[in-house]
Design a protein around this motif. Structure first.
Motif, PDB file in Angstrom:
ATOM      1  N   ARG A   6      22.075  15.439 -45.731  1.00 32.25           N
ATOM      2  CA  ARG A   6      22.966  14.701 -44.847  1.00 32.25           C
ATOM      3  C   ARG A   6      24.077  15.587 -44.294  1.00 32.25           C
ATOM      4  O   ARG A   6      24.536  15.373 -43.171  1.00 32.25           O
ATOM      5  CB  ARG A   6      23.569  13.494 -45.585  1.00 32.25           C
TER       6      ARG A   6
ATOM      7  N   ALA B 211      19.977  12.283 -36.933  1.00 30.78           N
ATOM      8  CA  ALA B 211      19.803  10.858 -37.232  1.00 30.78           C
ATOM      9  C   ALA B 211      18.773  10.581 -38.320  1.00 30.78           C
ATOM     10  O   ALA B 211      18.822   9.523 -38.954  1.00 30.78           O
ATOM     11  CB  ALA B 211      19.407  10.112 -35.955  1.00 30.78           C
TER      12      ALA B 211
ATOM     13  N   PHE C  46      19.824   9.162 -41.711  1.00 31.01           N
ATOM     14  CA  PHE C  46      20.617   7.929 -41.670  1.00 31.01           C
ATOM     15  C   PHE C  46      19.859   6.756 -41.055  1.00 31.01           C
ATOM     16  O   PHE C  46      20.373   5.641 -41.016  1.00 31.01           O
ATOM     17  CB  PHE C  46      21.901   8.162 -40.860  1.00 31.01           C
ATOM     18  N   TRP C  47      18.652   6.990 -40.585  1.00 31.20           N
ATOM     19  CA  TRP C  47      17.938   5.986 -39.807  1.00 31.20           C
ATOM     20  C   TRP C  47      17.631   4.738 -40.616  1.00 31.20           C
ATOM     21  O   TRP C  47      17.716   3.615 -40.114  1.00 31.20           O
ATOM     22  CB  TRP C  47      16.661   6.592 -39.257  1.00 31.20           C
TER      23      TRP C  47
ATOM     24  N   SER D 287      19.248   3.111 -42.852  1.00 32.21           N
ATOM     25  CA  SER D 287      20.345   2.140 -42.922  1.00 32.21           C
ATOM     26  C   SER D 287      20.790   1.681 -41.540  1.00 32.21           C
ATOM     27  O   SER D 287      21.113   0.505 -41.341  1.00 32.21           O
ATOM     28  CB  SER D 287      21.533   2.748 -43.678  1.00 32.21           C
ATOM     29  N   LEU D 288      20.803   2.584 -40.568  1.00 29.92           N
ATOM     30  CA  LEU D 288      21.274   2.225 -39.231  1.00 29.92           C
ATOM     31  C   LEU D 288      20.399   1.160 -38.582  1.00 29.92           C
ATOM     32  O   LEU D 288      20.907   0.216 -37.961  1.00 29.92           O
ATOM     33  CB  LEU D 288      21.301   3.464 -38.332  1.00 29.92           C
ATOM     34  N   ARG D 289      19.085   1.281 -38.724  1.00 28.17           N
ATOM     35  CA  ARG D 289      18.186   0.377 -38.018  1.00 28.17           C
ATOM     36  C   ARG D 289      18.259  -1.040 -38.554  1.00 28.17           C
ATOM     37  O   ARG D 289      17.777  -1.983 -37.911  1.00 28.17           O
ATOM     38  CB  ARG D 289      16.746   0.903 -38.097  1.00 28.17           C
ATOM     39  N   ARG D 290      18.867  -1.230 -39.733  1.00 22.91           N
ATOM     40  CA  ARG D 290      18.993  -2.561 -40.304  1.00 22.91           C
ATOM     41  C   ARG D 290      20.314  -3.236 -39.932  1.00 22.91           C
ATOM     42  O   ARG D 290      20.546  -4.378 -40.302  1.00 22.91           O
ATOM     43  CB  ARG D 290      18.857  -2.483 -41.831  1.00 22.91           C
ATOM     44  N   SER D 291      21.160  -2.541 -39.182  1.00 27.64           N
ATOM     45  CA  SER D 291      22.445  -3.101 -38.782  1.00 27.64           C
ATOM     46  C   SER D 291      22.285  -4.012 -37.572  1.00 27.64           C
ATOM     47  O   SER D 291      21.807  -3.571 -36.521  1.00 27.64           O
ATOM     48  CB  SER D 291      23.425  -1.967 -38.440  1.00 27.64           C
TER      49      SER D 291
ATOM     50  N   LYS E 182      24.525  -5.033 -35.536  1.00 31.08           N
ATOM     51  CA  LYS E 182      25.318  -4.527 -34.418  1.00 31.08           C
ATOM     52  C   LYS E 182      24.590  -3.399 -33.682  1.00 31.08           C
ATOM     53  O   LYS E 182      24.592  -3.348 -32.447  1.00 31.08           O
ATOM     54  CB  LYS E 182      26.675  -4.042 -34.929  1.00 31.08           C
ATOM     55  N   ILE E 183      23.993  -2.502 -34.443  1.00 31.70           N
ATOM     56  CA  ILE E 183      23.246  -1.412 -33.823  1.00 31.70           C
ATOM     57  C   ILE E 183      22.068  -1.962 -33.036  1.00 31.70           C
ATOM     58  O   ILE E 183      21.795  -1.545 -31.898  1.00 31.70           O
ATOM     59  CB  ILE E 183      22.752  -0.426 -34.895  1.00 31.70           C
ATOM     60  N   GLN E 184      21.354  -2.914 -33.606  1.00 33.60           N
ATOM     61  CA  GLN E 184      20.214  -3.504 -32.912  1.00 33.60           C
ATOM     62  C   GLN E 184      20.649  -4.243 -31.657  1.00 33.60           C
ATOM     63  O   GLN E 184      20.001  -4.153 -30.606  1.00 33.60           O
ATOM     64  CB  GLN E 184      19.474  -4.452 -33.858  1.00 33.60           C
TER      65      GLN E 184
END
Length: 403
Positions: free
Chosen positions: A205, A322, A325-326, A328-332, A334-336
């Protein structure tokens, strides 16, 4: 960083052998992958997954999902990611080089021919402009069905198109993308994705954060440096890096971004810009290699190298940055939600580009429109490969020139 933290097993091959293997396979794809990013992903799946089994089906699907989420050329980013997982970060560089270089060389050669001869007003050049109209119309139709399926997203797309047409600056598109992202966060704050799997990637990371920091740092610093030192090379780096960093939704969206960078500045005439865009459809590999053509028109061979490296650098930094970190990010939510809004805005930006500069420059007479319709039917209903449509468009332009 330890080697075993960056390289997926290469089946007992040495590092040099693995890099050479990645280069050979990616070059083969770079010479044969016609048809745009969706087709490229099919070629990648057949070669990397089915034939060679470099990664499994689930990991490939997750990598594709990540690259569709990130700005930049999705197919190139998938290739970079596979190269990284096969032979480390250097493997990603080699995979990109093999996939990209064939089309860059072809387009640079085309640019040098245009510069050496006065053929900018030739009929086949006008035909290439009409080809560009048909290609982008197909992209708008396909992306519209996929990315604007409801009233809210259609509204975002239309508002974006209207503002983009009435306020034509390099910053208007950036601001509309940001505003659409905020609208998406609000409208789709409860949107969730189901059936997500976990992508495993051996990158620390800390290294990934360094890549992301460099991505942001260059995006902020290059315009400032360009303003304080107006050198040709730095201006090219800034324009193409910014364009590569802000493309969401597919390679065709780079068209309006690059047009705002190179035509108003006088680097490339609008006629040569559209002719090059049409020619880009006839070569294999990623659409972003259009930058090689524009760089060659602007600064010769050195300009082509600088522009190509600059437009692809954000894609490389984002993929490396990315990947860890992908999951965790894809489950947000707000990000979606932001991604949903941004994708709708992308359709609007491309719709605006279909009218200006494409339609206003290429469709000058009724017969131009007739040729555009024929080429569109060849693409959408006959489903002919783009390179065949390019040849037909060039021939049609020559015919129109003598009528």
């Amino acid at each position: 960083m330890e080697a075993d933290e960056q390289v997926v097993s290469v089946e007992q091959k040495g590092k040099a052998g693995a890099l050479l293997e990645v280069l050979v396979v990616s070059a083969k794809l770079g010479l044969t992958s016609f048809g745009g990013p969706i087709a490229h992903l099919g070629y990648f799946h057949n070669e990397y997954i089915r034939r060679r089994k470099w990664i499994d089906e689930r990991s490939y699907a997750d990598l594709v999902a990540l690259c569709q989420f990130l700005p930049g050329p999705a197919s190139s980013q998938v290739g970079i990611g596979i190269g990284v997982m096969r032979a480390g970060v250097l493997g990603g560089v080699v995979a990109w080089l093999g996939f990209t270089l064939p089309s860059v060389l072809a387009l640079v050669a085309f640019a040098l021919v245009l510069q050496g001869y006065d053929i900018a007003s030739a009929g086949w050049i006008h035909g290439l402009k009409i080809v560009a109209v048909a290609i982008v119309a197909q992209a708008v139709l396909g992306m519209g069905h996929k990315l604007t399926p409801d009233r809210e997203r259609v509204t975002i797309a239309v508002i974006t198109a209207v503002i983009t047409l009435s306020w034509q600056t390099a910053y208007s598109q950036i601001l509309m993308i940001a505003a659409a992202g905020l609208a998406g966060i609000w409208l789709y704050r409860h949107h969730t994705a189901e059936g997500l799997t976990t992508l495993h990637i051996p990158i620390r990371r800390s290294f990934a954060m360094g890549c992301l920091a460099l991505f942001v740092g260059l995006l902020v610093a290059l315009p400032l440096l360009r303003g304080s030192a107006e050198t040709g090379g730095l201006a090219i780096v800034d324009s193409f890096y910014r364009s590569g960093a802000l493309v969401f939704g597919g390679g065709h969206v780079v068209l309006p971004l690059l047009e705002q960078e190179v035509v108003p500045t006088g680097w490339v005439s609008q006629a040569d810009f559209l002719a090059g865009y049409g020619a880009t459809q006839a070569v294999p590999g990623p659409l972003f290699t259009f930058a090689g053509y524009l760089g060659a028109m602007t600064g010769g061979i050195s300009g082509a190298i600088i522009a190509t490296l600059a437009i692809f650098l954000p894609a490389f930094l984002l993929v490396i940055g990315a990947l860890p970190f992908w999951n965790s990010l894809r489950r947000s939510p707000k990000i979606q939600g932001a991604l949903v809004g941004i994708n709708a805005a992308v359709v609007g930006i491309l719709l605006a580009a279909l009218y200006d500069p494409l339609w206003t420059t290429a469709i000058l007479e009724p017969m131009d429109f007739a040729l555009a319709v024929i080429l569109f039917v060849m693409l959408v209903f006959w489903k002919l490969p783009p390179w065949m449509v390019v040849i037909a468009g060039a021939a049609g332009g020559m015919v129109l020139g003598v009528l």
